[in-house]
Design a protein around this motif. Sequence first.
Motif, PDB file in Angstrom:
ATOM      1  N   TYR A 322     -17.398 151.054   2.291  1.00  0.00           N
ATOM      2  CA  TYR A 322     -18.391 150.000   1.984  1.00  0.00           C
ATOM      3  C   TYR A 322     -19.757 150.549   2.393  1.00  0.00           C
ATOM      4  O   TYR A 322     -20.060 150.654   3.595  1.00  0.00           O
ATOM      5  CB  TYR A 322     -18.070 148.702   2.739  1.00  0.00           C
ATOM      6  N   PRO A 323     -20.602 150.925   1.425  1.00  0.00           N
ATOM      7  CA  PRO A 323     -21.817 151.672   1.752  1.00  0.00           C
ATOM      8  C   PRO A 323     -22.731 151.007   2.786  1.00  0.00           C
ATOM      9  O   PRO A 323     -23.239 151.693   3.676  1.00  0.00           O
ATOM     10  CB  PRO A 323     -22.516 151.814   0.397  1.00  0.00           C
ATOM     11  N   ILE A 324     -22.923 149.702   2.698  1.00  0.00           N
ATOM     12  CA  ILE A 324     -23.878 149.097   3.647  1.00  0.00           C
ATOM     13  C   ILE A 324     -23.317 149.164   5.073  1.00  0.00           C
ATOM     14  O   ILE A 324     -24.050 149.396   6.044  1.00  0.00           O
ATOM     15  CB  ILE A 324     -24.271 147.644   3.236  1.00  0.00           C
ATOM     16  N   THR A 402     -21.826 141.962  -1.444  1.00  0.00           N
ATOM     17  CA  THR A 402     -22.959 141.103  -1.839  1.00  0.00           C
ATOM     18  C   THR A 402     -24.058 141.115  -0.762  1.00  0.00           C
ATOM     19  O   THR A 402     -25.239 141.005  -1.090  1.00  0.00           O
ATOM     20  CB  THR A 402     -22.511 139.661  -2.135  1.00  0.00           C
ATOM     21  N   GLN A 403     -23.665 141.302   0.507  1.00  0.00           N
ATOM     22  CA  GLN A 403     -24.693 141.427   1.552  1.00  0.00           C
ATOM     23  C   GLN A 403     -25.559 142.656   1.264  1.00  0.00           C
ATOM     24  O   GLN A 403     -26.781 142.604   1.355  1.00  0.00           O
ATOM     25  CB  GLN A 403     -24.043 141.575   2.938  1.00  0.00           C
ATOM     26  N   GLY A 404     -24.901 143.759   0.903  1.00  0.00           N
ATOM     27  CA  GLY A 404     -25.645 144.977   0.564  1.00  0.00           C
ATOM     28  C   GLY A 404     -26.556 144.730  -0.640  1.00  0.00           C
ATOM     29  O   GLY A 404     -27.731 145.097  -0.634  1.00  0.00           O
ATOM     30  N   LYS A 410     -31.813 148.050  -3.781  1.00  0.00           N
ATOM     31  CA  LYS A 410     -31.922 149.349  -4.457  1.00  0.00           C
ATOM     32  C   LYS A 410     -31.178 150.450  -3.719  1.00  0.00           C
ATOM     33  O   LYS A 410     -31.210 151.614  -4.126  1.00  0.00           O
ATOM     34  CB  LYS A 410     -33.399 149.735  -4.583  1.00  0.00           C
ATOM     35  N   GLY A 411     -30.560 150.114  -2.608  1.00  0.00           N
ATOM     36  CA  GLY A 411     -29.788 151.109  -1.857  1.00  0.00           C
ATOM     37  C   GLY A 411     -30.655 152.102  -1.105  1.00  0.00           C
ATOM     38  O   GLY A 411     -30.202 153.210  -0.780  1.00  0.00           O
ATOM     39  N   HIS A 430     -23.692 149.953  -4.513  1.00  0.00           N
ATOM     40  CA  HIS A 430     -22.911 149.107  -3.579  1.00  0.00           C
ATOM     41  C   HIS A 430     -21.407 149.189  -3.839  1.00  0.00           C
ATOM     42  O   HIS A 430     -20.611 148.785  -2.997  1.00  0.00           O
ATOM     43  CB  HIS A 430     -23.418 147.660  -3.634  1.00  0.00           C
ATOM     44  N   THR A 431     -21.032 149.681  -5.024  1.00  0.00           N
ATOM     45  CA  THR A 431     -19.606 149.873  -5.335  1.00  0.00           C
ATOM     46  C   THR A 431     -19.477 151.232  -6.043  1.00  0.00           C
ATOM     47  O   THR A 431     -19.242 151.306  -7.255  1.00  0.00           O
ATOM     48  CB  THR A 431     -19.101 148.750  -6.281  1.00  0.00           C
TER      49      THR A 431
END
Length: 465
Positions: A322-324, A402-404, A410-411, A430-431
């Motif tokens: 999960y990136p964030i 969705t938080q991310g 924009k990441g 985000h995915t």
Amino acid sequence: MSSLVWFRDDLRLHDHPALYAASLRNEPLQAIYFVTPRQWEKHDLAPIKADLMERQLNQLGAELAALGIPLTVFTVDDYQLLPKVLLNFCQQQSITQLFVNRDIGEYELQRDLAVQQQCDVAKIQVQWFDARCVFAPGTVLTGSKEMFKVFTPFSNAWLKRLMAEGYQVWPKPMSRGEALNWLPVQFAYPKVDSSAWPIGEDHVLARLRDFCAEKVDAYGEQRDFPATAGTSQLSPYLALGIITVRQCLAAMQDALGQLPFERGAAGFVWLNELIWREFYQHLLVAFPHLSKHKAFKPDTEHVRWLWDETRFNAWCEGKTGYPIVDAAMRCLKQTGWMHNRLRMIVASFLTKDLHIDWRHGERYFMQQLIDGELAANNGGWQWAASTGADAAPYFRIFNPTTQGQRFDEKGIFIKQWLPELAAVPEKHIHTPRNWLTVFQPQNGYPAPIVDHSESRAIALALFQR
Ligand SMILES: Cc1cc2nc3c(=O)[nH]c(=O)nc-3n(C[C@H](O)[C@H](O)[C@H](O)COP(=O)(O)OP(=O)(O)OC[C@H]3O[C@@H](n4cnc5c(N)ncnc54)[C@H](O)[C@@H]3O)c2cc1C
């Protein structure tokens, strides 16, 4: 006859009521500080925070010396040994008056009680001062004289008192005579370089003033976006007591012309965060079991958390897929600091997606954070795990994707900390799994270690049970 000021989590000259009161006495004045490595280890003091403490203590030692106040630093393993060493020092130096700002935390209160008892026997007068909070813990209470168990009524009562009574900021003490030499000390404790965080009260107060002049107004709109420097980043300094909440109020009042007492007024959102800090400190004193890492809501002690070492390590290392979450955890590991929105996201992920006991996360945070502070950390973790003093029900579960998307659309933050995702287009950031499978099959970034909707259902079942 002489006086002694005992410094603890209050490494400053300004707004230090114990130091100020001692400095008004017409007799020799000294200061003392204890390095307690085994105790710090038990409390999971982060090496980066220890480094910041050492740097600030050396700065304080030099500033006290310039005022003619010698600072003696002792190393004792833990709090048990401390009262005896303190008493010996007092007797050797003919100290008759000890000046101390009160601490919070169960172990600290026990240590202070032992000191008080020994001093009573030795006829040394101890004067205690309340300096950590604007209003001393135990003095902001409900109509039936109990501590508030949820934030909003506490905050209303706190604001009412502030409006009625105001607050006081104590001045720096005057020089006590000829300047002395200061020989820097080194803590016998593991350390990690903290030099990205400048120390010294002058620097920190200037940073506080700049924040209040330039950013406090927009804080409400900016504070949730980790790629934006919208928060004050003063937490390490507040945690070490290099500055105080009262100084924050004074700086805000100077910048805005008045304090924002009303919700919606400029600066109110920041003031409200400072009140959260006060709330957790008051809670820790009113409910001593919190210091022992017990759940605030006793029935939540029955939640059967699921221990999984591999998943826990993936969370710590920022490899959950999960990136964030991963960007936040890598930022923590590399810098010792994490944005508040991210703390909420990763704490929710550990407890509600991985179903790991919040105490593991609380401990890991303390081991890493430069601003690690028992009351705020425990409060934050219990809030996220739904075991704490929080009006929201246990089914508040953050969706990490969705938080991310909401808070790092924009990441930008994600790409700063996850270089392996640098090429991933904005709409997949985000995915990233499907995009990576097609365009970078060799990329080692992991697939999500859990499916959020399945995890969510398990978390609900754990709480319902
Ligand atoms: C799981 C979790 C763990 C946390 N652990 C800590 C910790 O160990 N030490 C710590 O100081 N804060 C902790 N916090 C609170 C908060 O995340 C940090 O205080 C904040 O991110 C610090 O950034 P800042 O200085 O830019 O804060 P700002 O947003 O500028 O706020 C100003 C000050 O108010 C205080 N504050 C702000 N938010 C909170 C809050 N929610 N609770 C308590 N105090 C707050 C801090 O002292 C902060 O420096 C934690 C929050 C969570 C969700």
